[in-house]
Design a protein around this motif. Structure first.
Motif, PDB file in Angstrom:
ATOM      1  N   ARG A 374       0.518  -1.019  -0.115  1.00  0.00           N
ATOM      2  CA  ARG A 374      -0.098  -0.279  -0.204  1.00  0.00           C
ATOM      3  C   ARG A 374       1.125   1.057  -0.016  1.00  0.00           C
ATOM      4  NH1 ARG A 374      -3.914   0.279   4.902  1.00  0.00           N
ATOM      5  NH2 ARG A 374      -4.381   2.138   3.396  1.00  0.00           N
ATOM      6  N   VAL A 375       0.186   2.384  -0.602  1.00  0.00           N
ATOM      7  CA  VAL A 375       1.136   3.667  -0.646  1.00  0.00           C
ATOM      8  C   VAL A 375      -0.481   5.343  -1.018  1.00  0.00           C
ATOM      9  CG1 VAL A 375       2.645   5.294  -2.253  1.00  0.00           C
ATOM     10  CG2 VAL A 375       2.697   2.798  -2.200  1.00  0.00           C
ATOM     11  N   LEU A 376       0.283   5.654   0.509  1.00  0.00           N
ATOM     12  CA  LEU A 376      -0.849   6.318   0.298  1.00  0.00           C
ATOM     13  C   LEU A 376      -0.197   8.072  -0.172  1.00  0.00           C
ATOM     14  CD1 LEU A 376      -3.827   7.982   1.087  1.00  0.00           C
ATOM     15  CD2 LEU A 376      -2.732   7.815   3.601  1.00  0.00           C
ATOM     16  N   LEU A 377      -0.920   8.597  -1.041  1.00  0.00           N
ATOM     17  CA  LEU A 377      -0.383   9.807  -1.042  1.00  0.00           C
ATOM     18  C   LEU A 377      -1.575  10.768  -0.813  1.00  0.00           C
ATOM     19  CD1 LEU A 377       0.946  11.919  -3.156  1.00  0.00           C
ATOM     20  CD2 LEU A 377      -0.251  11.787  -4.736  1.00  0.00           C
ATOM     21  N   THR A 378      -1.237  12.101  -0.173  1.00  0.00           N
ATOM     22  CA  THR A 378      -2.624  12.944   0.250  1.00  0.00           C
ATOM     23  C   THR A 378      -1.484  14.232  -0.711  1.00  0.00           C
ATOM     24  OG1 THR A 378      -2.162  11.907   2.658  1.00  0.00           O
ATOM     25  CG2 THR A 378      -2.785  14.082   2.323  1.00  0.00           C
ATOM     26  N   ALA A 379      -3.027  15.467  -0.450  1.00  0.00           N
ATOM     27  CA  ALA A 379      -2.529  16.723  -0.766  1.00  0.00           C
ATOM     28  C   ALA A 379      -3.358  17.552  -0.413  1.00  0.00           C
ATOM     29  CB  ALA A 379      -2.222  16.553  -2.388  1.00  0.00           C
ATOM     30  N   ARG A 380      -2.853  18.645   0.630  1.00  0.00           N
ATOM     31  CA  ARG A 380      -4.031  19.522   0.996  1.00  0.00           C
ATOM     32  C   ARG A 380      -2.872  21.285   1.115  1.00  0.00           C
ATOM     33  NH1 ARG A 380      -3.105  16.037   5.221  1.00  0.00           N
ATOM     34  NH2 ARG A 380      -1.876  17.183   6.939  1.00  0.00           N
ATOM     35  N   PRO A 381      -4.347  22.204   0.684  1.00  0.00           N
ATOM     36  CA  PRO A 381      -3.848  23.463   1.012  1.00  0.00           C
ATOM     37  C   PRO A 381      -2.798  23.736   2.479  1.00  0.00           C
ATOM     38  CG  PRO A 381      -6.257  23.402   0.020  1.00  0.00           C
ATOM     39  CD  PRO A 381      -5.932  21.698   0.788  1.00  0.00           C
ATOM     40  N   GLY A 382      -1.565  24.204   2.413  1.00  0.00           N
ATOM     41  CA  GLY A 382      -1.362  24.190   3.625  1.00  0.00           C
ATOM     42  C   GLY A 382      -1.512  25.519   4.517  1.00  0.00           C
ATOM     43  N   GLU A 383      -0.078  26.359   4.338  1.00  0.00           N
ATOM     44  CA  GLU A 383      -0.373  27.568   5.223  1.00  0.00           C
ATOM     45  C   GLU A 383      -0.721  29.275   4.470  1.00  0.00           C
ATOM     46  OE1 GLU A 383       3.070  29.224   6.799  1.00  0.00           O
ATOM     47  OE2 GLU A 383       3.156  27.153   8.240  1.00  0.00           O
ATOM     48  N   THR A 384      -1.156  29.841   4.866  1.00  0.00           N
ATOM     49  CA  THR A 384      -2.178  31.132   4.432  1.00  0.00           C
ATOM     50  C   THR A 384      -1.212  32.578   5.043  1.00  0.00           C
ATOM     51  OG1 THR A 384      -3.378  31.595   5.339  1.00  0.00           O
ATOM     52  CG2 THR A 384      -4.481  29.685   3.356  1.00  0.00           C
ATOM     53  N   ALA A 385      -1.107  33.124   3.546  1.00  0.00           N
ATOM     54  CA  ALA A 385      -0.887  34.474   4.638  1.00  0.00           C
ATOM     55  C   ALA A 385      -1.163  35.906   3.671  1.00  0.00           C
ATOM     56  CB  ALA A 385       0.870  34.432   3.486  1.00  0.00           C
ATOM     57  N   PRO A 386      -0.940  36.572   4.200  1.00  0.00           N
ATOM     58  CA  PRO A 386      -1.878  38.017   3.538  1.00  0.00           C
ATOM     59  C   PRO A 386      -1.199  38.445   1.613  1.00  0.00           C
ATOM     60  CG  PRO A 386      -1.251  38.625   5.936  1.00  0.00           C
ATOM     61  CD  PRO A 386      -0.858  37.029   5.561  1.00  0.00           C
ATOM     62  N   ASN A 387      -2.149  38.494   0.645  1.00  0.00           N
ATOM     63  CA  ASN A 387      -1.690  39.215  -0.072  1.00  0.00           C
ATOM     64  C   ASN A 387      -0.979  37.772  -0.673  1.00  0.00           C
ATOM     65  OD1 ASN A 387      -2.669  41.654   0.214  1.00  0.00           O
ATOM     66  ND2 ASN A 387      -1.349  41.889   0.796  1.00  0.00           N
ATOM     67  N   ARG A 388      -1.371  37.148  -0.726  1.00  0.00           N
ATOM     68  CA  ARG A 388      -0.116  35.582  -1.007  1.00  0.00           C
ATOM     69  C   ARG A 388      -1.175  34.496  -1.273  1.00  0.00           C
ATOM     70  NH1 ARG A 388       5.690  35.910  -0.498  1.00  0.00           N
ATOM     71  NH2 ARG A 388       6.078  37.682   0.607  1.00  0.00           N
ATOM     72  N   ARG A 389      -0.470  33.524  -2.692  1.00  0.00           N
ATOM     73  CA  ARG A 389      -1.513  32.153  -2.419  1.00  0.00           C
ATOM     74  C   ARG A 389      -1.108  31.296  -1.437  1.00  0.00           C
ATOM     75  NH1 ARG A 389      -0.237  32.029  -8.672  1.00  0.00           N
ATOM     76  NH2 ARG A 389       2.388  32.385  -8.496  1.00  0.00           N
ATOM     77  N   PRO A 390      -2.132  30.644  -1.201  1.00  0.00           N
ATOM     78  CA  PRO A 390      -1.695  29.462  -0.379  1.00  0.00           C
ATOM     79  C   PRO A 390      -0.725  28.111  -0.546  1.00  0.00           C
ATOM     80  CG  PRO A 390      -3.804  28.916  -0.803  1.00  0.00           C
ATOM     81  CD  PRO A 390      -3.190  30.588  -1.968  1.00  0.00           C
ATOM     82  N   GLY A 391      -0.374  27.772   0.433  1.00  0.00           N
ATOM     83  CA  GLY A 391       1.022  27.127   0.652  1.00  0.00           C
ATOM     84  C   GLY A 391       0.759  25.515   0.012  1.00  0.00           C
ATOM     85  N   LEU A 392       1.506  24.309   0.112  1.00  0.00           N
ATOM     86  CA  LEU A 392       0.936  23.125   0.088  1.00  0.00           C
ATOM     87  C   LEU A 392       1.739  22.452   0.769  1.00  0.00           C
ATOM     88  CD1 LEU A 392      -0.963  21.324  -1.933  1.00  0.00           C
ATOM     89  CD2 LEU A 392       1.959  21.442  -3.623  1.00  0.00           C
ATOM     90  N   LEU A 393       0.617  21.345   1.003  1.00  0.00           N
ATOM     91  CA  LEU A 393       1.239  19.777   1.913  1.00  0.00           C
ATOM     92  C   LEU A 393       0.991  18.978   0.811  1.00  0.00           C
ATOM     93  CD1 LEU A 393       1.024  19.257   4.930  1.00  0.00           C
ATOM     94  CD2 LEU A 393       0.176  17.597   4.019  1.00  0.00           C
ATOM     95  N   ILE A 394       2.316  18.392   0.405  1.00  0.00           N
ATOM     96  CA  ILE A 394       2.303  16.968  -0.641  1.00  0.00           C
ATOM     97  C   ILE A 394       2.939  15.923   1.178  1.00  0.00           C
ATOM     98  CG2 ILE A 394       2.819  15.763  -2.673  1.00  0.00           C
ATOM     99  CD1 ILE A 394       2.457  18.560  -3.419  1.00  0.00           C
ATOM    100  N   ALA A 395       2.266  14.581   1.354  1.00  0.00           N
ATOM    101  CA  ALA A 395       2.419  13.619   2.060  1.00  0.00           C
ATOM    102  C   ALA A 395       2.817  12.310   1.260  1.00  0.00           C
ATOM    103  CB  ALA A 395       2.474  13.216   3.017  1.00  0.00           C
TER     104      ALA A 395
END
Length: 464
Positions: A374-395
């Motif tokens: 088994r392998v599990l791929l996770t991807a969801r939005p990460g941290e946010t900051a004003p006037n910037r596009r949100p970060g990313l979490l990949i595991a």
């Protein structure tokens, strides 16, 4: 300046402000002119009404003729052609003031009581024969001479005044109005120019700093800028840093490649000089060629991963992940590994498509290589900051043997494989680490709580 050359921001704003100011002053002047004219006409109406009231207090003789007041309400009524005239219209005649001798005035008609009229300007012929204009006020009245109802009769009082005095007032007012408005307009234009120069000073400062950076006087732009220009300064600084990092990366790559190839080439030169047997020489040449091939492959991969763009279109992660997983399932079909997705809908990668392929490809290939089933791929939005596009979490998690904490740093080193018995070059995870660093992110390797094997977690920060 040629017609095709664009105007400067200061010229554009000054031109727009000038047009707006001229339009405003013109409208304001027109409105004030109309207001003054209406006020002057209203004052004229009130004055002529008071003259008519003064004549209304006069008496009539027994034969019905009008007896004017001994003292007229204004001396001009006794001066021929003075411009102020009175007329009393009776059922069987009319009376005119002394001032009406000479000018030709429009005839008035009998008005019903208590009707009032205010007309004008009407055309008249002045005492000197010239054509002029005059306003006329009329009021219908009824005279009651006694108790006998038959003695009552209607009459109308007309007061006329030429437009000479009113026109002179309007002319003086208009001259003063446009003189003051013109002066105010020039002062406002001067102030507008000074304000525009002051407000555009931060842009000129940005241009000066850019020129200093181009000349090499400074290495980056300062951070003290107005709030509206902060994103521009940050973007320029980011471009400068990325360009400098790319240049350093290219130099380092060439230097590392040259340094890495020196040893294999030296070995080959030494073996050739030692006149070793042909079989042994062929074996050494093959070994060193494979080593140089691995080194070149690694350096090219690292160079390709270092040129990501600062601003990139968002890339959907799921389609790329599905394509990679399908290929890996064919390669590792004998193991029967199943890859599951936990991808937030609409999550995107802000970077180059090639970087996403390298990042996901190396992480998934490593997981497929070590997973049991088994392998599990996770991807969801990460941290946010004003006037910037949100970060990313990949595991990426797997159910393999995992990595002991004391060996994590060793596994991430270039050219080091977790197990020498497993085929590979040992540079996949180092490429991932270089990519994560290039995107200012963090790579964390720990035990997987979901599957029990290893978990490779990448956190990318918010971007411009």
């Amino acid at each position: 300046m040629s017609w095709g050359q664009p105007r400067s921001l200061q010229a554009r704003q000054l031109l727009a402000a000038s047009i707006g100011l001229v339009a405003f002053l013109a409208l304001a002047g027109y409105a004030l002119d109309r207001a003054f004219l209406e006020t002057a006409e209203s004052n004229l109406y009130q004055r002529m009404s008071s003259y008519a009231a003064a004549y209304a207090d006069s008496e009539f003789a027994r034969d019905g003729t009008f007896v004017p007041p001994y003292m007229p309400p204004d001396p001009r009524f006794d001066r021929p052609g003075s411009g102020l005239y009175a007329e009393i219209v009776l059922p069987n005649g009319h009376w005119d003031s002394t001032s009406s001798i000479g000018p030709v005035l429009p005839d008035g008609k009998l008005l019903e009581a208590p009707m009032e009229t205010f007309e004008g300007p009407l055309e008249i012929t002045e005492i000197n024969g010239q054509v002029g204009q005059a306003y006329r006020y009329g009021r219908g009245l009824i005279y009651v001479g006694g108790d006998d109802p038959d003695s009552e009769f209607p009459y109308t009082i007309y007061i006329l005044e030429d437009t000479t005095a009113l026109s002179r007032q309007v002319e003086v007012f208009r001259e003063a109005l446009w003189r003051y408005l013109g002066g105010a307009g020039l002062i406002l234009l001067l102030l507008q120019g000074l304000i525009l120069r002051w407000s555009l000073r931060p842009l000129r400062r940005v241009i000066e700093e850019l020129k200093r950076v181009q000349r090499g006087v400074t290495s980056r732009m300062s951070e003290r800028h107005p709030r509206e220009l902060e994103p521009l300064a940050e973007s320029i600084n980011a471009f400068i840093e990325i360009e400098r990092e790319n240049l350093d990366q290219q130099r380092n790559t060439l230097a590392d490649l040259a340094h890495s190839l020196k040893t294999p080439l030296a070995v080959l030169r030494a073996r050739l000089d030692d006149n070793v047997p042909e079989a042994e020489l062929r074996e050494d040449v093959d070994l060193q060629l494979r080593r140089m091939n691995d080194l070149v492959s690694y350096q090219l991969a690292r160079a390709a991963s270092s040129g990501h763009a600062l601003f990139s279109a968002p890339i959907d992660i799921e389609p790329h992940a599905e394509q990679l997983v399908r290929s890996l399932e064919k390669v590792y079909a004998g193991k029967g590994v199943l890859c599951e997705f936990d991808i937030t809908e609409g999550v995107q990668f802000l970077g180059e498509p090639g970087d996403l392929q390298e990042l996901l490809g190396n992480l998934l290939e490593n997981a497929f290589k070590w997973a049991n089933s088994r392998v599990l791929l996770t991807a969801r939005p990460g941290e946010t900051a004003p006037n910037r596009r949100p970060g990313l979490l990949i595991a990426v998690d797997d159910d393999g043997p995992g990595i002991p904490p004391e060996k994590v740093a060793l596994v991430l080193q270039r050219g080091v494989r977790g197990d020498e018995r497993v085929q590979g070059h040992g540079i996949g995870l180092s490429i991932v680490q270089d990519l994560v660093r290039a995107y200012r992110g963090v790579l964390d390797v720990r035990a997987s709580e979901e599957l029990g094997g290893a978990r490779f977690e990448v956190q990318l920060p918010p971007r411009l």
